[in-house]
Design a protein around this motif. Sequence first.
Motif, PDB file in Angstrom:
ATOM      1  N   UNK A  11       0.829  -1.049  -0.001  1.00 29.82           N
ATOM      2  CA  UNK A  11      -0.033   0.049  -0.003  1.00 29.82           C
ATOM      3  C   UNK A  11       0.943   1.112  -0.147  1.00 29.82           C
ATOM      4  N   UNK A  12       0.652   2.158  -1.033  1.00 29.66           N
ATOM      5  CA  UNK A  12       1.263   3.344  -1.070  1.00 29.66           C
ATOM      6  C   UNK A  12       0.226   4.384  -0.997  1.00 29.66           C
ATOM      7  N   UNK A  13       0.089   5.318  -0.097  1.00 24.55           N
ATOM      8  CA  UNK A  13      -0.931   6.306  -0.254  1.00 24.55           C
ATOM      9  C   UNK A  13      -0.568   7.332  -1.287  1.00 24.55           C
ATOM     10  N   UNK A  14      -1.771   8.222  -1.396  1.00 21.01           N
ATOM     11  CA  UNK A  14      -1.596   9.157  -2.575  1.00 21.01           C
ATOM     12  C   UNK A  14      -0.581  10.109  -2.140  1.00 21.01           C
ATOM     13  N   UNK A  15      -0.196  10.226  -0.882  1.00 20.28           N
ATOM     14  CA  UNK A  15       1.066  11.326  -0.847  1.00 20.28           C
ATOM     15  C   UNK A  15       2.396  10.750  -1.060  1.00 20.28           C
ATOM     16  N   UNK A  16       2.321   9.408  -1.356  1.00 17.38           N
ATOM     17  CA  UNK A  16       3.614   8.827  -1.819  1.00 17.38           C
ATOM     18  C   UNK A  16       4.024   7.871  -0.572  1.00 17.38           C
ATOM     19  N   UNK A  17       3.378   7.988   0.272  1.00 22.27           N
ATOM     20  CA  UNK A  17       4.115   7.241   1.632  1.00 22.27           C
ATOM     21  C   UNK A  17       3.701   5.539   1.491  1.00 22.27           C
ATOM     22  N   UNK A  18       4.660   4.687   1.591  1.00 18.06           N
ATOM     23  CA  UNK A  18       4.390   3.352   1.502  1.00 18.06           C
ATOM     24  C   UNK A  18       4.093   2.809   2.967  1.00 18.06           C
ATOM     25  N   UNK A  19       2.939   2.427   3.152  1.00 18.23           N
ATOM     26  CA  UNK A  19       2.613   1.866   4.534  1.00 18.23           C
ATOM     27  C   UNK A  19       2.750   0.580   4.686  1.00 18.23           C
ATOM     28  N   UNK A  20       2.655  -0.465   3.525  1.00 20.09           N
ATOM     29  CA  UNK A  20       2.923  -1.751   3.534  1.00 20.09           C
ATOM     30  C   UNK A  20       3.634  -2.000   2.304  1.00 20.09           C
ATOM     31  N   UNK A  21       4.632  -2.895   2.640  1.00 20.67           N
ATOM     32  CA  UNK A  21       5.609  -3.472   1.885  1.00 20.67           C
ATOM     33  C   UNK A  21       5.828  -4.988   1.296  1.00 20.67           C
ATOM     34  N   UNK A  22       4.706  -5.616   0.983  1.00 22.49           N
ATOM     35  CA  UNK A  22       4.777  -6.981   0.720  1.00 22.49           C
ATOM     36  C   UNK A  22       4.443  -7.949   2.139  1.00 22.49           C
ATOM     37  N   UNK A  23       3.330  -7.873   2.381  1.00 27.89           N
ATOM     38  CA  UNK A  23       2.785  -8.509   3.630  1.00 27.89           C
ATOM     39  C   UNK A  23       2.373  -9.782   3.094  1.00 27.89           C
ATOM     40  N   UNK A  24       2.780 -10.809   3.691  1.00 30.30           N
ATOM     41  CA  UNK A  24       2.207 -12.052   3.379  1.00 30.30           C
ATOM     42  C   UNK A  24       1.765 -12.806   4.873  1.00 30.30           C
ATOM     43  N   UNK A  25       0.380 -13.054   4.758  1.00 35.03           N
ATOM     44  CA  UNK A  25      -0.164 -13.619   5.986  1.00 35.03           C
ATOM     45  C   UNK A  25      -1.373 -14.498   5.919  1.00 35.03           C
ATOM     46  N   UNK A  26      -1.539 -15.669   6.642  1.00 25.97           N
ATOM     47  CA  UNK A  26      -2.324 -16.531   6.548  1.00 25.97           C
ATOM     48  C   UNK A  26      -3.053 -16.835   8.037  1.00 25.97           C
ATOM     49  N   UNK A  27      -4.275 -16.432   8.216  1.00 23.97           N
ATOM     50  CA  UNK A  27      -4.985 -16.685   9.430  1.00 23.97           C
ATOM     51  C   UNK A  27      -5.999 -18.005   9.125  1.00 23.97           C
ATOM     52  N   UNK A  28      -5.802 -19.146   9.915  1.00 25.98           N
ATOM     53  CA  UNK A  28      -6.783 -20.163   9.729  1.00 25.98           C
ATOM     54  C   UNK A  28      -8.112 -19.830  10.406  1.00 25.98           C
ATOM     55  N   UNK A 208       4.110  -6.601  12.959  1.00 31.18           N
ATOM     56  CA  UNK A 208       4.222  -5.698  11.918  1.00 31.18           C
ATOM     57  C   UNK A 208       5.078  -4.568  12.419  1.00 31.18           C
ATOM     58  N   UNK A 209       6.248  -4.233  11.490  1.00 28.61           N
ATOM     59  CA  UNK A 209       7.097  -3.083  11.796  1.00 28.61           C
ATOM     60  C   UNK A 209       7.531  -2.377  10.400  1.00 28.61           C
ATOM     61  N   UNK A 210       7.047  -1.148  10.209  1.00 28.27           N
ATOM     62  CA  UNK A 210       7.319  -0.233   9.052  1.00 28.27           C
ATOM     63  C   UNK A 210       6.884  -0.889   7.877  1.00 28.27           C
ATOM     64  N   UNK A 211       5.560  -1.644   7.933  1.00 28.35           N
ATOM     65  CA  UNK A 211       5.009  -1.978   6.664  1.00 28.35           C
ATOM     66  C   UNK A 211       5.472  -3.492   6.297  1.00 28.35           C
ATOM     67  N   UNK A 212       6.086  -3.994   7.318  1.00 26.15           N
ATOM     68  CA  UNK A 212       6.391  -5.459   7.104  1.00 26.15           C
ATOM     69  C   UNK A 212       6.304  -6.330   8.051  1.00 26.15           C
ATOM     70  N   UNK A 213       5.806  -7.713   7.922  1.00 25.16           N
ATOM     71  CA  UNK A 213       5.519  -8.725   8.966  1.00 25.16           C
ATOM     72  C   UNK A 213       6.855  -9.130   9.373  1.00 25.16           C
ATOM     73  N   UNK A 214       7.450  -8.931  10.625  1.00 27.38           N
ATOM     74  CA  UNK A 214       8.630  -9.601  10.814  1.00 27.38           C
ATOM     75  C   UNK A 214       8.663 -10.635  11.675  1.00 27.38           C
ATOM     76  N   UNK A 215       7.370 -11.059  12.308  1.00 26.05           N
ATOM     77  CA  UNK A 215       7.309 -12.199  13.075  1.00 26.05           C
ATOM     78  C   UNK A 215       5.901 -12.903  12.819  1.00 26.05           C
ATOM     79  N   UNK A 216       5.461 -14.042  12.740  1.00 22.64           N
ATOM     80  CA  UNK A 216       4.561 -14.556  12.426  1.00 22.64           C
ATOM     81  C   UNK A 216       4.512 -16.033  13.222  1.00 22.64           C
ATOM     82  N   UNK A 217       4.112 -16.099  14.341  1.00 24.45           N
ATOM     83  CA  UNK A 217       4.168 -17.518  15.348  1.00 24.45           C
ATOM     84  C   UNK A 217       2.978 -17.698  16.038  1.00 24.45           C
ATOM     85  N   UNK A 218       3.292 -18.652  16.914  1.00 22.09           N
ATOM     86  CA  UNK A 218       2.359 -19.097  17.884  1.00 22.09           C
ATOM     87  C   UNK A 218       2.622 -18.150  19.075  1.00 22.09           C
ATOM     88  N   UNK A 219       1.610 -17.553  19.899  1.00 19.46           N
ATOM     89  CA  UNK A 219       1.758 -16.895  21.175  1.00 19.46           C
ATOM     90  C   UNK A 219       2.774 -17.867  22.332  1.00 19.46           C
TER      91      UNK A 219
END
Length: 226
Positions: A11-28, A208-219
């Motif tokens: 996601x890049x907003x109209x002002x040019x700011x990129x808020x999401x840069x390639x998120x991959x996520x699966x929630x069962x 999620x950190x600066x538009x990237x998913x940096x961790x995806x694990x069980x609690x």
Amino acid sequence: TAALDIQNLHKTYHNGFTALQGINLRVEQGDFFALLGANGAGKSTTIGIISSLVNKTSGQVSIFGYDLDTQREQAKAQIGLVPQEFNFNIFEPVEEIIANQGGFYGIPRKQAFERAASLLNQLGLWDKRREQARNLSGGMKRRLMIARALVHQPRLLILDEPTAGVDIEIRRSMWDFLAQLNANGTTIILTTHYLEEAESLCRNIGIIDRGELIENTSMKQLLNRL
Ligand code: ADP
Ligand code: ADP
């Protein structure tokens, strides 16, 4: 099929700011999932895209197998959203706010009021049903938002910072309600910046950190590492 499947979301907003840069996520299906991250990390943007409030720039999102681009109405019907900001008409009676939302999903009026009554009862707001929403406390307004999001019995409930500004007692009762809802089969995703909230409720977690998913694990695994 997963409750939520996100692939390479940008996601890049109209002002040019990129808020999401390639998120991959699966929630069962059946999961209780927490999306954690600092302010500005991209949690609300992600939730906004899933619930069709924000347009994505690229990537694929599907909800219970319904593609957000080609089957948007079906995808939307699966979701109940509790945004951070109160966005109901404060002069409307509580039960009508909920029942009118049912109208958007084609639920007959009588049935919508029955659902509203049942939800208000479960959320401890039954005696407020005829009150204008402006007469509710902050915690009650938050619960009203939850009731409204559930009127069409969505399979996926998404909450953005659900207990922000809610005092501890009400927070606990909201947690109990959400845990029960999940036990009865509703998949839940919430964003929070309280680790304690995620810890007491959630089975799996994404950070999620600066538009990237940096961790995806069980609690469990996350807590073992801390
Ligand atoms: P999109 O790129 O999804 O079309 P826009 O860039 O048009 O979205 O912005 C949507 C709205 O969000 C605008 O009204 C804009 O003023 C507002 N907005 C701009 N910057 C921010 C920000 N940093 N945080 C939240 N809202 C913002
Ligand atoms: P979080 O929910 O994790 O606090 P957000 O998704 O709200 O993060 O915001 C992610 C980033 O995108 C922030 O830097 C925010 O300022 C920016 N942002 C959010 N909405 C807009 C918008 N409409 N236009 C431009 N930037 C935005």
